[in-house]
Design a protein around this motif. Sequence first.
Motif, PDB file in Angstrom:
ATOM      1  N   GLN A  27       0.792  -1.230   0.000  1.00 61.49           N
ATOM      2  CA  GLN A  27       0.000   0.000   0.000  1.00 61.49           C
ATOM      3  C   GLN A  27       0.825   1.281   0.000  1.00 61.49           C
ATOM      4  OE1 GLN A  27      -2.413  -0.493   3.481  1.00 61.49           O
ATOM      5  NE2 GLN A  27      -3.536  -2.212   2.634  1.00 61.49           N
ATOM      6  N   ARG A  28       2.073   1.204   0.402  1.00 58.49           N
ATOM      7  CA  ARG A  28       2.877   2.410   0.570  1.00 58.49           C
ATOM      8  C   ARG A  28       4.183   2.312  -0.200  1.00 58.49           C
ATOM      9  NH1 ARG A  28       3.345   2.950   6.924  1.00 58.49           N
ATOM     10  NH2 ARG A  28       4.814   4.538   6.293  1.00 58.49           N
ATOM     11  N   GLU A  29       4.664   3.454  -0.624  1.00 65.55           N
ATOM     12  CA  GLU A  29       5.943   3.506  -1.322  1.00 65.55           C
ATOM     13  C   GLU A  29       7.040   4.114  -0.460  1.00 65.55           C
ATOM     14  OE1 GLU A  29       5.425   5.445  -5.052  1.00 65.55           O
ATOM     15  OE2 GLU A  29       3.840   4.082  -5.692  1.00 65.55           O
ATOM     16  N   ASP A  30       6.704   4.495   0.765  1.00 68.60           N
ATOM     17  CA  ASP A  30       7.673   5.178   1.613  1.00 68.60           C
ATOM     18  C   ASP A  30       8.345   4.249   2.628  1.00 68.60           C
ATOM     19  OD1 ASP A  30       5.383   4.799   3.159  1.00 68.60           O
ATOM     20  OD2 ASP A  30       5.591   6.704   4.213  1.00 68.60           O
ATOM     21  N   ILE A  31       8.389   2.957   2.316  1.00 73.82           N
ATOM     22  CA  ILE A  31       8.993   1.962   3.205  1.00 73.82           C
ATOM     23  C   ILE A  31      10.145   1.271   2.493  1.00 73.82           C
ATOM     24  CG2 ILE A  31       8.619  -0.259   4.343  1.00 73.82           C
ATOM     25  CD1 ILE A  31       5.867   0.622   5.053  1.00 73.82           C
ATOM     26  N   VAL A  32      11.247   1.129   3.211  1.00 73.91           N
ATOM     27  CA  VAL A  32      12.399   0.376   2.723  1.00 73.91           C
ATOM     28  C   VAL A  32      12.722  -0.672   3.775  1.00 73.91           C
ATOM     29  CG1 VAL A  32      14.830   0.483   2.061  1.00 73.91           C
ATOM     30  CG2 VAL A  32      13.303   2.374   1.475  1.00 73.91           C
ATOM     31  N   VAL A  33      12.896  -1.909   3.337  1.00 75.94           N
ATOM     32  CA  VAL A  33      13.221  -3.004   4.248  1.00 75.94           C
ATOM     33  C   VAL A  33      14.738  -3.206   4.227  1.00 75.94           C
ATOM     34  CG1 VAL A  33      12.833  -5.432   4.786  1.00 75.94           C
ATOM     35  CG2 VAL A  33      10.984  -4.058   3.782  1.00 75.94           C
ATOM     36  N   ILE A  34      15.330  -3.251   5.424  1.00 74.77           N
ATOM     37  CA  ILE A  34      16.772  -3.457   5.551  1.00 74.77           C
ATOM     38  C   ILE A  34      17.046  -4.769   6.257  1.00 74.77           C
ATOM     39  CG2 ILE A  34      18.953  -2.616   6.497  1.00 74.77           C
ATOM     40  CD1 ILE A  34      17.889   0.186   6.411  1.00 74.77           C
ATOM     41  N   ASP A  35      17.781  -5.638   5.582  1.00 76.52           N
ATOM     42  CA  ASP A  35      18.289  -6.866   6.188  1.00 76.52           C
ATOM     43  C   ASP A  35      19.586  -6.477   6.895  1.00 76.52           C
ATOM     44  OD1 ASP A  35      19.690  -9.335   6.633  1.00 76.52           O
ATOM     45  OD2 ASP A  35      18.420 -10.262   5.103  1.00 76.52           O
ATOM     46  N   THR A  36      19.602  -6.609   8.210  1.00 79.48           N
ATOM     47  CA  THR A  36      20.739  -6.146   9.005  1.00 79.48           C
ATOM     48  C   THR A  36      21.778  -7.240   9.255  1.00 79.48           C
ATOM     49  OG1 THR A  36      19.613  -6.635  11.090  1.00 79.48           O
ATOM     50  CG2 THR A  36      19.287  -4.430  10.159  1.00 79.48           C
ATOM     51  N   ARG A  37      21.591  -8.390   8.609  1.00 84.41           N
ATOM     52  CA  ARG A  37      22.536  -9.498   8.769  1.00 84.41           C
ATOM     53  C   ARG A  37      23.730  -9.319   7.829  1.00 84.41           C
ATOM     54  NH1 ARG A  37      19.172 -14.393   7.093  1.00 84.41           N
ATOM     55  NH2 ARG A  37      18.575 -12.888   5.485  1.00 84.41           N
ATOM     56  N   PRO A  48      11.837 -10.007  -0.215  1.00 82.27           N
ATOM     57  CA  PRO A  48      11.930  -9.391  -1.541  1.00 82.27           C
ATOM     58  C   PRO A  48      12.095  -7.869  -1.472  1.00 82.27           C
ATOM     59  CG  PRO A  48      10.231 -11.059  -1.546  1.00 82.27           C
ATOM     60  CD  PRO A  48      10.670 -10.888  -0.110  1.00 82.27           C
ATOM     61  N   ASN A  49      12.987  -7.375  -2.312  1.00 81.22           N
ATOM     62  CA  ASN A  49      13.298  -5.947  -2.446  1.00 81.22           C
ATOM     63  C   ASN A  49      14.009  -5.349  -1.243  1.00 81.22           C
ATOM     64  OD1 ASN A  49      12.087  -5.770  -5.075  1.00 81.22           O
ATOM     65  ND2 ASN A  49      10.104  -5.787  -4.042  1.00 81.22           N
ATOM     66  N   ALA A  50      14.381  -6.174  -0.270  1.00 74.36           N
ATOM     67  CA  ALA A  50      15.144  -5.661   0.866  1.00 74.36           C
ATOM     68  C   ALA A  50      16.539  -5.264   0.394  1.00 74.36           C
ATOM     69  CB  ALA A  50      15.251  -6.718   1.969  1.00 74.36           C
ATOM     70  N   ILE A  51      17.126  -4.320   1.113  1.00 71.88           N
ATOM     71  CA  ILE A  51      18.523  -3.983   0.887  1.00 71.88           C
ATOM     72  C   ILE A  51      19.325  -4.554   2.046  1.00 71.88           C
ATOM     73  CG2 ILE A  51      18.004  -1.940  -0.485  1.00 71.88           C
ATOM     74  CD1 ILE A  51      18.662  -0.228   1.984  1.00 71.88           C
ATOM     75  N   ASN A  52      20.593  -4.786   1.827  1.00 70.05           N
ATOM     76  CA  ASN A  52      21.435  -5.380   2.859  1.00 70.05           C
ATOM     77  C   ASN A  52      22.435  -4.352   3.373  1.00 70.05           C
ATOM     78  OD1 ASN A  52      24.099  -7.772   2.993  1.00 70.05           O
ATOM     79  ND2 ASN A  52      22.542  -7.483   4.514  1.00 70.05           N
ATOM     80  N   ILE A  53      22.241  -3.967   4.619  1.00 71.21           N
ATOM     81  CA  ILE A  53      23.227  -3.140   5.317  1.00 71.21           C
ATOM     82  C   ILE A  53      23.427  -3.781   6.689  1.00 71.21           C
ATOM     83  CG2 ILE A  53      23.898  -0.863   6.132  1.00 71.21           C
ATOM     84  CD1 ILE A  53      21.809   0.354   4.277  1.00 71.21           C
ATOM     85  N   PRO A  54      24.504  -4.560   6.853  1.00 75.83           N
ATOM     86  CA  PRO A  54      24.746  -5.174   8.157  1.00 75.83           C
ATOM     87  C   PRO A  54      24.809  -4.109   9.264  1.00 75.83           C
ATOM     88  CG  PRO A  54      26.176  -6.128   6.496  1.00 75.83           C
ATOM     89  CD  PRO A  54      25.515  -4.934   5.869  1.00 75.83           C
TER      90      PRO A  54
END
Length: 130
Positions: A27-37, A48-54
């Motif tokens: 529903q929203r475009e203002d969310i970014v998912v970060i994989d912190t591993r 899906p579409n997550a970015i990776n920043i440990p």
Amino acid sequence: MKTQIEFYNNKLSYEMDASDLWHALKQREDIVVIDTRQPLGFNNEHIPNAINIPHSEMDRARTTHLDTLKTYICYCDGIGCNASTKGALNMTKLGFKTKELIGGIAWWKRDGYPTDGKKSSKTPPKNCTC
């Protein structure tokens, strides 16, 4: 009772579950998912579409390209891992609006949501029972 209400309101301001994230991403475009591993975990399987920043590498230089108007949802392996908490703390200290995905990728998968990566799964999501 007022203190307890404030506690739960604050908790919901800082956390979300897999179902909440699934619906927010649709529903929203203002969310970014970060994989912190670390990259190994991310490359094996991630939301899906997550970015990776440990979490251990989050600093001003590594996050300078990120939009400060978006909300960043941090996650890790699951309840036995605190990389998402460390990531959310680091991102908040850097001036970003953040939330933590409770249960991490383990509960994301438990609820049947798809993943990408070498060990990806494309199962249809279950109906949330909560």
